[in-house]
Design a protein around this motif. Structure first.
Motif, PDB file in Angstrom:
ATOM      1  N   TRP A  26       0.831  -1.209   0.000  1.00 43.25           N
ATOM      2  CA  TRP A  26       0.000   0.000   0.000  1.00 43.25           C
ATOM      3  C   TRP A  26       0.868   1.261   0.000  1.00 43.25           C
ATOM      4  CZ3 TRP A  26      -4.609   1.562  -1.110  1.00 43.25           C
ATOM      5  CH2 TRP A  26      -5.033   2.821  -0.688  1.00 43.25           C
ATOM      6  N   TYR A  49       2.566   1.735  -3.334  1.00 44.39           N
ATOM      7  CA  TYR A  49       1.586   2.145  -4.348  1.00 44.39           C
ATOM      8  C   TYR A  49       1.238   3.630  -4.187  1.00 44.39           C
ATOM      9  CZ  TYR A  49      -2.616   2.616  -7.081  1.00 44.39           C
ATOM     10  OH  TYR A  49      -3.544   3.053  -7.992  1.00 44.39           O
ATOM     11  N   SER A 105       3.954   5.640  -5.523  1.00 44.32           N
ATOM     12  CA  SER A 105       4.000   5.671  -6.990  1.00 44.32           C
ATOM     13  C   SER A 105       3.116   6.780  -7.559  1.00 44.32           C
ATOM     14  CB  SER A 105       3.592   4.318  -7.576  1.00 44.32           C
ATOM     15  OG  SER A 105       2.202   4.105  -7.454  1.00 44.32           O
ATOM     16  N   LYS A 106       2.037   7.086  -6.862  1.00 44.14           N
ATOM     17  CA  LYS A 106       1.178   8.199  -7.306  1.00 44.14           C
ATOM     18  C   LYS A 106       1.961   9.514  -7.263  1.00 44.14           C
ATOM     19  CE  LYS A 106      -3.164   6.218  -5.667  1.00 44.14           C
ATOM     20  NZ  LYS A 106      -4.258   6.396  -4.689  1.00 44.14           N
ATOM     21  N   ALA A 140       7.890   4.990 -11.232  1.00 46.40           N
ATOM     22  CA  ALA A 140       6.547   4.489 -10.932  1.00 46.40           C
ATOM     23  C   ALA A 140       6.356   3.048 -11.396  1.00 46.40           C
ATOM     24  CB  ALA A 140       5.492   5.386 -11.562  1.00 46.40           C
ATOM     25  N   TYR A 141       6.890   2.690 -12.549  1.00 44.69           N
ATOM     26  CA  TYR A 141       6.710   1.327 -13.055  1.00 44.69           C
ATOM     27  C   TYR A 141       7.327   0.298 -12.111  1.00 44.69           C
ATOM     28  CZ  TYR A 141       5.543   3.847 -17.307  1.00 44.69           C
ATOM     29  OH  TYR A 141       4.973   4.704 -18.213  1.00 44.69           O
ATOM     30  N   GLN A 165       7.865   0.810  -8.932  1.00 44.60           N
ATOM     31  CA  GLN A 165       7.087   0.856  -7.698  1.00 44.60           C
ATOM     32  C   GLN A 165       5.819   0.018  -7.837  1.00 44.60           C
ATOM     33  OE1 GLN A 165       7.045   5.183  -7.577  1.00 44.60           O
ATOM     34  NE2 GLN A 165       8.143   5.136  -5.617  1.00 44.60           N
ATOM     35  N   TRP A 166       5.198   0.044  -9.006  1.00 43.14           N
ATOM     36  CA  TRP A 166       4.014  -0.792  -9.230  1.00 43.14           C
ATOM     37  C   TRP A 166       4.378  -2.274  -9.151  1.00 43.14           C
ATOM     38  CZ3 TRP A 166       2.347   2.315 -14.126  1.00 43.14           C
ATOM     39  CH2 TRP A 166       1.749   3.521 -13.729  1.00 43.14           C
ATOM     40  N   SER A 210       4.968  -3.140  -5.543  1.00 40.36           N
ATOM     41  CA  SER A 210       3.686  -3.184  -4.851  1.00 40.36           C
ATOM     42  C   SER A 210       2.938  -4.481  -5.164  1.00 40.36           C
ATOM     43  CB  SER A 210       2.851  -1.970  -5.253  1.00 40.36           C
ATOM     44  OG  SER A 210       1.661  -1.922  -4.528  1.00 40.36           O
ATOM     45  N   ALA A 211       2.938  -4.884  -6.421  1.00 38.03           N
ATOM     46  CA  ALA A 211       2.255  -6.125  -6.812  1.00 38.03           C
ATOM     47  C   ALA A 211       2.931  -7.335  -6.184  1.00 38.03           C
ATOM     48  CB  ALA A 211       2.237  -6.250  -8.332  1.00 38.03           C
TER      49      ALA A 211
END
Length: 170
Positions: free
Chosen positions: A106, A109, A112-113, A130-131, A133-134, A137-138
């Motif tokens: 969380w 994610y 990443s915003k 961001a990529y 970080q996604w 996060s996943a």
């Protein structure tokens, strides 16, 4: 529950494949950079690439590590507790781990915003953060789900099926 476990196991294999591919890419990245330095032309952004791929390596294999019981545990009092109590303690620790990894997923994610809003990127070759970080996060969310399923499995297992711990001497 078995269908969910099969789906999670498939996702774990996929995340491990991503981690393994990232490991190969890091090795190629370093090899290319070292050979380039030999000829006076190092790979531009080799450090950026290595740093971002390390995210995939570490978190891509984290769920598999949990699935195989590879996390470090200190069972100082295990010999003095009944087998069922040890199973419950394992279930509680897996549940705590699931909460921690869900928190990591969380938080990253949400971060990443911010990275998207501010166009944050690596220092040298400007890879968007961001990529990665996604992906982190996943992978952390997958590890949380895996740990939650392990916690449920341990809590519901009959007392005679409580797992035996293996001891590794350092």
């Amino acid at each position: 529950m078995t269908l969910l476990q099969k789906v999670v196991d498939g996702l774990i294999r996929l995340s491990t494949a991503f981690g393994a591919a990232a490991l190969v890419l890091v090795a190629l990245n370093i090899l290319t950079d070292v050979i380039g330095r030999l000829f006076g032309a190092p790979l531009a952004g080799a450090q950026d690439i290595s740093q971002m791929l390390m995210v995939l390596i570490v978190f891509g294999g984290m769920a598999l590590c949990d699935r195989h019981g590879g996390h470090v545990s200190m069972d100082v009092f295990e010999p003095w507790f009944p087998k069922r109590m040890n199973a419950w303690l394992d279930a509680i620790s897996a549940l705590i781990g699931a909460v921690i990894f869900a928190g990591i997923a969380w938080t990253v994610y949400e971060s990443s915003k911010l990275s998207l809003m501010l166009n944050l990127a690596t220092n040298i070759i400007q890879l968007p953060k961001a990529y990665f970080q996604w992906a982190l996060s996943a992978f952390a969310a997958l590890t949380a789900v895996s740990m939650l399923l392990r916690s449920i499995r341990l809590a519901l297992a009959p007392a005679d099926e409580a797992p035996e711990h293996t001891e590794e001497v350092l």
